[in-house]
Design a protein around this motif. Structure first.
Motif, PDB file in Angstrom:
ATOM      1  N   ILE A  84      16.920  79.866  23.660  1.00 51.77           N
ATOM      2  CA  ILE A  84      15.699  79.607  22.887  1.00 51.77           C
ATOM      3  C   ILE A  84      15.615  78.144  22.486  1.00 51.77           C
ATOM      4  N   TRP A  85      16.720  77.581  22.007  1.00 53.29           N
ATOM      5  CA  TRP A  85      16.748  76.178  21.581  1.00 53.29           C
ATOM      6  C   TRP A  85      16.449  75.248  22.760  1.00 53.29           C
ATOM      7  N   ALA A  86      17.056  75.507  23.926  1.00 56.95           N
ATOM      8  CA  ALA A  86      16.854  74.638  25.091  1.00 56.95           C
ATOM      9  C   ALA A  86      15.402  74.687  25.568  1.00 56.95           C
ATOM     10  N   ILE A  87      14.826  75.871  25.622  1.00 59.19           N
ATOM     11  CA  ILE A  87      13.437  75.997  26.069  1.00 59.19           C
ATOM     12  C   ILE A  87      12.500  75.361  25.050  1.00 59.19           C
ATOM     13  N   TRP A  88      12.754  75.603  23.769  1.00 63.04           N
ATOM     14  CA  TRP A  88      11.916  75.015  22.714  1.00 63.04           C
ATOM     15  C   TRP A  88      11.998  73.487  22.758  1.00 63.04           C
ATOM     16  N   TYR A  89      13.201  72.954  22.896  1.00 61.83           N
ATOM     17  CA  TYR A  89      13.397  71.495  22.956  1.00 61.83           C
ATOM     18  C   TYR A  89      12.586  70.891  24.099  1.00 61.83           C
ATOM     19  N   ASN A  90      12.664  71.491  25.276  1.00 61.82           N
ATOM     20  CA  ASN A  90      11.915  70.971  26.425  1.00 61.82           C
ATOM     21  C   ASN A  90      10.414  71.118  26.238  1.00 61.82           C
ATOM     22  N   ALA A  91       9.979  72.242  25.692  1.00 61.69           N
ATOM     23  CA  ALA A  91       8.546  72.456  25.485  1.00 61.69           C
ATOM     24  C   ALA A  91       7.983  71.442  24.492  1.00 61.69           C
ATOM     25  N   VAL A  92       8.686  71.232  23.390  1.00 61.79           N
ATOM     26  CA  VAL A  92       8.182  70.327  22.354  1.00 61.79           C
ATOM     27  C   VAL A  92       8.235  68.867  22.800  1.00 61.79           C
ATOM     28  N   THR A  93       9.338  68.455  23.387  1.00 65.29           N
ATOM     29  CA  THR A  93       9.458  67.041  23.761  1.00 65.29           C
ATOM     30  C   THR A  93       8.604  66.686  24.977  1.00 65.29           C
ATOM     31  N   LEU A  94       8.589  67.558  25.986  1.00 67.71           N
ATOM     32  CA  LEU A  94       7.766  67.263  27.164  1.00 67.71           C
ATOM     33  C   LEU A  94       6.286  67.446  26.857  1.00 67.71           C
ATOM     34  N   GLY A  95       5.962  68.279  25.880  1.00 63.47           N
ATOM     35  CA  GLY A  95       4.574  68.473  25.485  1.00 63.47           C
ATOM     36  C   GLY A  95       4.062  67.415  24.521  1.00 63.47           C
ATOM     37  N   SER A  96       4.910  66.497  24.134  1.00 66.97           N
ATOM     38  CA  SER A  96       4.505  65.434  23.213  1.00 66.97           C
ATOM     39  C   SER A  96       3.681  64.383  23.970  1.00 66.97           C
ATOM     40  N   PRO A  97       3.045  63.466  23.242  1.00 73.01           N
ATOM     41  CA  PRO A  97       2.277  62.412  23.924  1.00 73.01           C
ATOM     42  C   PRO A  97       3.113  61.555  24.879  1.00 73.01           C
ATOM     43  N   LEU A 122       3.791  74.147  27.601  1.00 75.85           N
ATOM     44  CA  LEU A 122       4.108  75.271  28.485  1.00 75.85           C
ATOM     45  C   LEU A 122       4.721  74.777  29.794  1.00 75.85           C
ATOM     46  N   LEU A 123       4.210  73.683  30.313  1.00 75.57           N
ATOM     47  CA  LEU A 123       4.774  73.103  31.534  1.00 75.57           C
ATOM     48  C   LEU A 123       6.223  72.680  31.310  1.00 75.57           C
ATOM     49  N   GLY A 124       6.514  72.109  30.150  1.00 77.54           N
ATOM     50  CA  GLY A 124       7.880  71.710  29.828  1.00 77.54           C
ATOM     51  C   GLY A 124       8.826  72.905  29.780  1.00 77.54           C
ATOM     52  N   ALA A 125       8.375  73.994  29.176  1.00 77.74           N
ATOM     53  CA  ALA A 125       9.200  75.205  29.100  1.00 77.74           C
ATOM     54  C   ALA A 125       9.421  75.806  30.487  1.00 77.74           C
ATOM     55  N   VAL A 126       8.366  75.887  31.276  1.00 79.76           N
ATOM     56  CA  VAL A 126       8.478  76.441  32.632  1.00 79.76           C
ATOM     57  C   VAL A 126       9.352  75.541  33.505  1.00 79.76           C
ATOM     58  N   HIS A 127       9.241  74.230  33.336  1.00 81.56           N
ATOM     59  CA  HIS A 127      10.062  73.284  34.099  1.00 81.56           C
ATOM     60  C   HIS A 127      11.542  73.511  33.801  1.00 81.56           C
ATOM     61  N   ALA A 128      11.886  73.685  32.528  1.00 85.06           N
ATOM     62  CA  ALA A 128      13.282  73.937  32.153  1.00 85.06           C
ATOM     63  C   ALA A 128      13.773  75.256  32.748  1.00 85.06           C
ATOM     64  N   LEU A 129      12.966  76.301  32.649  1.00 79.00           N
ATOM     65  CA  LEU A 129      13.352  77.596  33.224  1.00 79.00           C
ATOM     66  C   LEU A 129      13.516  77.498  34.741  1.00 79.00           C
ATOM     67  N   ALA A 130      12.577  76.831  35.402  1.00 80.54           N
ATOM     68  CA  ALA A 130      12.664  76.682  36.859  1.00 80.54           C
ATOM     69  C   ALA A 130      13.917  75.916  37.258  1.00 80.54           C
ATOM     70  N   TYR A 131      14.275  74.898  36.475  1.00 86.48           N
ATOM     71  CA  TYR A 131      15.487  74.136  36.769  1.00 86.48           C
ATOM     72  C   TYR A 131      16.720  75.032  36.693  1.00 86.48           C
ATOM     73  N   TRP A 132      16.894  75.720  35.570  1.00 83.55           N
ATOM     74  CA  TRP A 132      18.104  76.523  35.389  1.00 83.55           C
ATOM     75  C   TRP A 132      18.171  77.689  36.361  1.00 83.55           C
ATOM     76  N   ILE A 133      17.047  78.310  36.666  1.00 84.34           N
ATOM     77  CA  ILE A 133      17.048  79.418  37.628  1.00 84.34           C
ATOM     78  C   ILE A 133      17.358  78.900  39.026  1.00 84.34           C
ATOM     79  N   SER A 134      16.721  77.786  39.429  1.00 82.12           N
ATOM     80  CA  SER A 134      16.958  77.273  40.788  1.00 82.12           C
ATOM     81  C   SER A 134      18.394  76.795  40.957  1.00 82.12           C
TER      82      SER A 134
END
Length: 179
Positions: A84-97, A122-134
């Protein structure tokens, strides 16, 4: 029988005719040194993500000692807390300006969509998930994909439609240096 496009049928555009925003042949300054900087950014982000989880594990350990081992029943929470922390971190930081994690900001790189738009949460969260799954499914060797394409995109970048480029200021500095 005539062909009707998806737009004519009301489904929206499946494959838009937008060109790639960043062309490595015309704009090499956006891709110069991105792979090495991306590795360093990943290391910085890994520390930022792992540090709070390690602190939580230490807290649970000490709490378990104080509660005569009852607190140790919280250890199974570490796995979900990490995810949860890793996905949230990526979503918030990549979703920033800045469209970049803290590690990416330190390395002067940013994530953009393939057509040049800034990243969003959302793109940041999906990007993190896609990275770890791939990486989990295909081994880290899939990261070698970046060595064989001009935009230095990794497999998960292709899957979610992103590209990692140097920031505008870094690209401008590289452009001035080459002229």
């Amino acid at each position: 029988m005539s062909y009707t496009s998806p737009e004519d049928r009301g489904f929206g555009s499946i494959a838009p005719d937008r060109p790639h925003a960043y062309d490595p042949a015309i704009q090499p300054e956006y891709f110069e040194g991105v792979l090495a900087r991306r590795v360093m950014a990943f290391a910085i982000d890994a520390v930022i993500i792992i540090a709070p989880i390690v602190l939580l594990a230490i807290f649970i350990f000490v709490f378990g000692i104080v509660t005569l081992s009852l607190g140790w029943m919280l250890f199974p929470v570490l796995g979900p807390a990490f995810a949860i922390w890793a996905i949230w971190y990526n979503a918030v930081t990549l979703g920033s300006p800045a469209s970049a994690t803290l590690g990416m900001r330190a390395m002067n790189i940013e994530m953009r969509t393939w057509y040049g738009a800034p990243a969003y949460g959302l793109l940041g969260a999906v990007h993190a998930l896609a990275y770890w799954i791939s990486v989990s499914v295909c081994t880290p060797l899939i990261l070698l994909v970046a060595l064989f394409n001009g935009r230095r995109r990794q497999l998960h970048d292709f899957l979610v439609g992103t590209v990692i480029v140097n920031t505008q200021s870094r690209a401008a500095g590289l452009r001035r240096r080459t002229f």
